[in-house]
Enzyme design. Structure first.
Site, PDB file in Angstrom:
ATOM      1  N   GLU A 269       0.863  -1.204   0.015  1.00  0.00           N
ATOM      2  CA  GLU A 269      -0.010  -0.102   0.067  1.00  0.00           C
ATOM      3  C   GLU A 269       0.865   1.175   0.111  1.00  0.00           C
ATOM      4  O   GLU A 269       1.652   1.360   0.715  1.00  0.00           O
ATOM      5  CB  GLU A 269      -0.919  -0.095   1.272  1.00  0.00           C
ATOM      6  CG  GLU A 269      -1.735   1.232   1.526  1.00  0.00           C
ATOM      7  CD  GLU A 269      -2.556   1.025   2.779  1.00  0.00           C
ATOM      8  OE1 GLU A 269      -3.455   1.910   2.775  1.00  0.00           O
ATOM      9  OE2 GLU A 269      -2.370   0.443   3.584  1.00  0.00           O
ATOM     10  N   LYS A 329      -9.760   2.901  -3.434  1.00  0.00           N
ATOM     11  CA  LYS A 329     -10.283   2.170  -2.229  1.00  0.00           C
ATOM     12  C   LYS A 329     -11.684   2.552  -1.836  1.00  0.00           C
ATOM     13  O   LYS A 329     -11.748   3.784  -1.943  1.00  0.00           O
ATOM     14  CB  LYS A 329      -9.178   2.497  -0.918  1.00  0.00           C
ATOM     15  CG  LYS A 329      -9.466   1.577   0.239  1.00  0.00           C
ATOM     16  CD  LYS A 329      -8.583   2.054   1.324  1.00  0.00           C
ATOM     17  CE  LYS A 329      -8.723   1.236   2.582  1.00  0.00           C
ATOM     18  NZ  LYS A 329      -7.942   1.488   3.629  1.00  0.00           N
ATOM     19  N   CYS A 381      -5.784  -2.648   2.420  1.00  0.00           N
ATOM     20  CA  CYS A 381      -5.666  -2.681   3.973  1.00  0.00           C
ATOM     21  C   CYS A 381      -7.167  -3.166   4.663  1.00  0.00           C
ATOM     22  O   CYS A 381      -7.563  -4.377   4.602  1.00  0.00           O
ATOM     23  CB  CYS A 381      -5.533  -1.399   4.575  1.00  0.00           C
ATOM     24  SG  CYS A 381      -5.069  -1.182   6.009  1.00  0.00           S
TER      25      CYS A 381
END
Length: 513
Positions: A269, A329, A381
């Site tokens: 990430e 995301k 994540c």
């Protein structure tokens, strides 16, 4: 036993201790029987309380659960958020006190509407159904906090075989039902039919799970793909330092150029800590290198886009080389990637002004990433901890990928809990999972949720291994949680009907005064 079942501070303290046992049932401790014990103590502690007393008892259980299981929050706020030890402690206390309400409300509802002390089997079913409703609601309300679910204790436990059938929440349901029935067996001795039914409900899930352990719900869709997952181990204090950006880019470039030839090269990430627009030349060069090796390079990178004539920033993933696609995301971390009530909170303390804490939410209808001719479901994540969200993307994929930066949690148990949840997603989907992180835990996970390769945490390096694209759907990916939702709804409806029926009978048989 009297302390557990009666109101007062001893019972409330024991409820907090019972909640803390959940942490020991999960990673990294994995003492799975404690999940059953924790639920049993919670059930016993509510069984004889008034609704108002049950509200407090539920809050105490939730407080113990999160106080023990989310200690990593203090690390994030104090060590990396710039808050003093006192302020970090107060913020953590406020957070724990708030999320503990997720247990208080169901405890009140059960004592008020579902508890039936004269029908222990129905009582047990109602408790299990409400437990699942609590976990699902906790994962949805205000973007959700889907952490410390009881079902994760069974990833390496006897009930793990049920995860591909009905997902994590089916496992949680069976745990809660087991705990409640065990507590009620003595009360059911006088009801032979109820006792036999209870024993069947008690034993059947465990036998079914045992018979399904290791069952292959999906099949290979192609030849194995070789993987190189890079772990840079960049200190969080340096991650967004402008003076350190060139060194970070050079580190990942050097690790990539020196790595063995593989089909997939995975960076974690925000491994590229500059906007994609500004990193085009850098990524194009590495894309040409990947293409020359017939490899696909997938990396995390912040992305800027125009949305409704407004410039917005996203936490993203992009593919170069032998693949294509960009992903933005969708599930953002509160305070880490966006600040609720930011007009009030920004500027109060450094924690509310963390770098990259103003991300926007990506759209829900994004295509999957493509690499080497296969569809890859990407999770950044926090996204991998949402069971239903992950299932929706996994059902369209051949492989699963999650990239993360768990450096925020230091050496706490947070990264290991996070890894356990990623393993559960692989088991639910029957697909290989690639997990690349900045500092750990970088790992390859097979369709049974087992780790096949892993890098040591807090060390830079490259993890090599093979993954296999998979086709087909597990029952959970096909049906999702709808069968369990229907079952729990029927239990709620039946319990409420029985309660109403019993009240009418009492009313009609009461002599007129």
């Amino acid at each position: 036993m009297r302390w557990i079942t009666h109101p007062g501070w001893p019972g409330n303290l024991l409820a907090a201790v019972a909640g803390s046992l959940t942490t020991l049932a999960l990673a990294p401790f994995d003492i799975w029987p404690l999940a059953v014990l924790s639920l049993a103590l919670f059930y016993l502690g509510l069984r004889e309380l008034s609704p108002r007393q049950a509200l407090l008892r539920g809050w105490c259980y939730g407080f113990g659960t999160f106080a023990a299981g989310t200690s990593w929050i203090y690390v994030s706020i104090h060590t990396y958020g710039g808050a003093s030890a006192l302020l970090a402690g107060l913020l953590m206390f406020g957070f724990i006190a708030g999320v503990a309400l997720f247990f208080a409300l169901p405890a009140w509802l059960w004592a008020r509407l579902l508890r039936r002390t004269y029908a222990p089997l129905a009582d047990s079913l109602g408790f299990a159904a409400l437990w699942v409703a609590q976990e699902a609601f906790r994962g949805w309300f205000l973007t959700g906090f889907p952490w410390l679910y009881a079902g994760y204790s069974q990833l390496d436990g006897p009930l793990g075989g049920l995860a591909p059938v009905g997902g994590l929440w089916l496992v949680s349901f069976c745990l809660a039902l087991t705990a409640a029935i065990l507590c009620n067996l003595a009360r059911m001795r006088q009801y032979k039919a109820a006792l036999v039914t209870a024993l069947v409900l008690l034993v059947s899930p465990w036998l079914a799970a045992y018979s399904l352990q290791g069952h292959a719900w999906t099949a290979p869709a192609g030849k194995p793909l070789s993987v190189a997952a890079l772990q840079g181990n960049i200190a969080q204090s340096l991650k967004w330092d402008p003076a350190q950006i060139d060194d970070q880019l050079a580190l990942y470039q050097d690790l990539t150029l020196k790595a063995r030839r593989t089909d997939l090269i995975i960076w974690p990430e925000t491994a590229v800590p500059v906007l994609l627009d500004n990193a085009r030349g850098y990524l194009d060069r590495l894309g040409d290198f990947a293409t020359s090796r017939q490899s696909a390079l997938i990396t995390g990178v912040p992305i800027r886009q125009e949305v409704r004539h407004e410039r917005r920033y996203f936490n993203g993933i992009t593919v170069v080389g032998a693949g294509e696609g960009t992903y933005l995301k969708q599930k953002l971390v509160p305070f880490g990637e966006y600040v609720p009530l930011q007009d009030l909170l920004r500027g109060l303390i450094a924690f509310f002004d963390l770098p990259m804490s103003d991300f926007a939410r990506g759209p829900a209808d994004q295509p999957l990433l493509q690499a080497k001719g296969y569809e890859i479901a990407p999770f950044i994540c926090y996204e991998v901890v949402y069971p239903e969200f992950a299932a929706g993307m996994a059902a369209r994929s051949d492989l699963l990928l999650t990239i993360s930066n768990d450096t925020w949690f230091g050496t706490s148990i947070g990264p290991l809990q996070h890894l356990q949840m990623a393993r559960m997603r692989a088991l639910e989907a029957g697909r290989w999972m690639i997990r690349a992180t900045n500092s750990g835990v970088t790992a390859l996970i097979d369709p049974q949720g087992r780790i096949t390769e892993q890098l040591p945490s807090f060390e830079p390096g490259v993890m090599y291994g093979d993954v296999v694209p998979m086709s087909g759907l597990t029952p959970y990916l096909h049906w999702r949680s709808w069968p369990l939702i229907c079952l729990c709804t029927l239990i709620f409806g039946w319990a409420l009907w029985q309660r109403s029926r019993a009240r009418r009978q009492v009313f009609t048989t009461t002599p007129a005064q």
